[in-house]
Scaffold this motif. Structure first.
Motif, PDB file in Angstrom:
ATOM      1  N   GLY A  29      -6.944   5.095 -10.075  1.00  0.00           N
ATOM      2  CA  GLY A  29      -7.752   4.124 -10.450  1.00  0.00           C
ATOM      3  C   GLY A  29      -7.878   2.738  -9.420  1.00  0.00           C
ATOM      4  N   VAL A  30      -7.616   2.919  -8.080  1.00  0.00           N
ATOM      5  CA  VAL A  30      -7.501   2.318  -7.290  1.00  0.00           C
ATOM      6  C   VAL A  30      -8.459   2.529  -6.137  1.00  0.00           C
ATOM      7  CG1 VAL A  30      -5.434   1.178  -7.964  1.00  0.00           C
ATOM      8  CG2 VAL A  30      -5.328   2.891  -5.997  1.00  0.00           C
ATOM      9  N   GLY A  31      -8.593   1.560  -4.990  1.00  0.00           N
ATOM     10  CA  GLY A  31      -9.361   2.002  -3.575  1.00  0.00           C
ATOM     11  C   GLY A  31      -8.424   2.202  -2.703  1.00  0.00           C
ATOM     12  N   LEU A  55      -6.593  11.284  -5.129  1.00  0.00           N
ATOM     13  CA  LEU A  55      -5.580  10.244  -5.666  1.00  0.00           C
ATOM     14  C   LEU A  55      -5.983   9.112  -5.974  1.00  0.00           C
ATOM     15  CD1 LEU A  55      -3.086  11.057  -2.534  1.00  0.00           C
ATOM     16  CD2 LEU A  55      -2.871  11.822  -5.050  1.00  0.00           C
ATOM     17  N   LYS A  56      -7.223   8.627  -5.257  1.00  0.00           N
ATOM     18  CA  LYS A  56      -7.727   7.333  -5.784  1.00  0.00           C
ATOM     19  C   LYS A  56      -8.474   7.208  -6.925  1.00  0.00           C
ATOM     20  CE  LYS A  56     -10.253   7.265  -1.610  1.00  0.00           C
ATOM     21  NZ  LYS A  56     -11.200   6.738  -0.825  1.00  0.00           N
ATOM     22  N   ALA A  82       0.776  -1.096  -0.042  1.00  0.00           N
ATOM     23  CA  ALA A  82      -0.008   0.170  -0.173  1.00  0.00           C
ATOM     24  C   ALA A  82       0.876   1.259   0.083  1.00  0.00           C
ATOM     25  CB  ALA A  82      -0.892  -0.031   1.290  1.00  0.00           C
ATOM     26  N   THR A  83       0.547   2.434  -0.734  1.00  0.00           N
ATOM     27  CA  THR A  83       1.102   3.734  -0.618  1.00  0.00           C
ATOM     28  C   THR A  83       0.549   4.437   0.412  1.00  0.00           C
ATOM     29  OG1 THR A  83       1.604   3.496  -2.941  1.00  0.00           O
ATOM     30  CG2 THR A  83       1.835   5.625  -2.163  1.00  0.00           C
ATOM     31  N   ILE A  84       1.246   5.084   1.295  1.00  0.00           N
ATOM     32  CA  ILE A  84       0.711   5.673   2.224  1.00  0.00           C
ATOM     33  C   ILE A  84       1.125   7.172   2.238  1.00  0.00           C
ATOM     34  CG2 ILE A  84       0.713   5.887   4.877  1.00  0.00           C
ATOM     35  CD1 ILE A  84       0.741   3.101   4.948  1.00  0.00           C
ATOM     36  N   ILE A  97      -4.135   6.097   2.527  1.00  0.00           N
ATOM     37  CA  ILE A  97      -3.985   4.727   2.080  1.00  0.00           C
ATOM     38  C   ILE A  97      -4.252   4.498   0.722  1.00  0.00           C
ATOM     39  CG2 ILE A  97      -3.772   2.472   2.592  1.00  0.00           C
ATOM     40  CD1 ILE A  97      -4.196   3.366   5.713  1.00  0.00           C
ATOM     41  N   ILE A  98      -3.334   4.281  -0.263  1.00  0.00           N
ATOM     42  CA  ILE A  98      -3.813   3.962  -1.523  1.00  0.00           C
ATOM     43  C   ILE A  98      -3.438   2.525  -1.864  1.00  0.00           C
ATOM     44  CG2 ILE A  98      -3.385   4.335  -4.088  1.00  0.00           C
ATOM     45  CD1 ILE A  98      -4.658   6.838  -2.489  1.00  0.00           C
TER      46      ILE A  98
END
Length: 116
Positions: free
Chosen positions: A80-82, A75-76, A55-57, A91-92
């Motif tokens: 294109g992600v949750g 950012l999400k 995960a990218t934080i 949190i990405i």
């Protein structure tokens, strides 16, 4: 047998008082958001407690929670992600650190890449 209470956090964050003149002071409601050029954000990669998934934080945002949620949604959507916004972090899901850094820099934020 009752659970032993060792500190106020064991009460769920509530404080009980017998003082009739007690007034709750909430300073966090009107926290002002700094301009993007004055923000110092950090982009981390993390896979602890996530079942081995990365995960990218984003940490270090200074401002109110609404603006943090708005930035998280941007950012999400662009990745294109949750993801989620909690504990003053964005949190990405996935390894999108480089893309997130580019997006934040195009929005005017100062972003530091942290970790390998």
């Amino acid at each position: 047998m009752a659970k032993k209470i060792s500190n106020l956090e064991d009460l769920g964050g509530f404080v009980f008082s017998t003082n009739e003149n007690f007034e709750f002071d909430s300073n966090q409601e009107n926290e002002e958001t700094l301009a993007p050029k004055h923000q110092r954000l950090e982009a981390h990669l993390d896979k602890k407690n996530r079942g081995g998934k990365v995960a990218t934080i984003i940490r270090g945002f200074q401002g109110n929670e609404e603006d943090l949620k708005t930035l998280g949604k941007i950012l999400k959507t662009k990745c294109g992600v949750g993801g989620a916004v909690k504990d003053n972090e964005i949190i990405i899901q996935g390894n999108f650190r480089d893309k997130v850094i580019q997006i934040l820099q195009s929005e005017g934020y100062n972003v530091k890449r942290v970790g390998g």
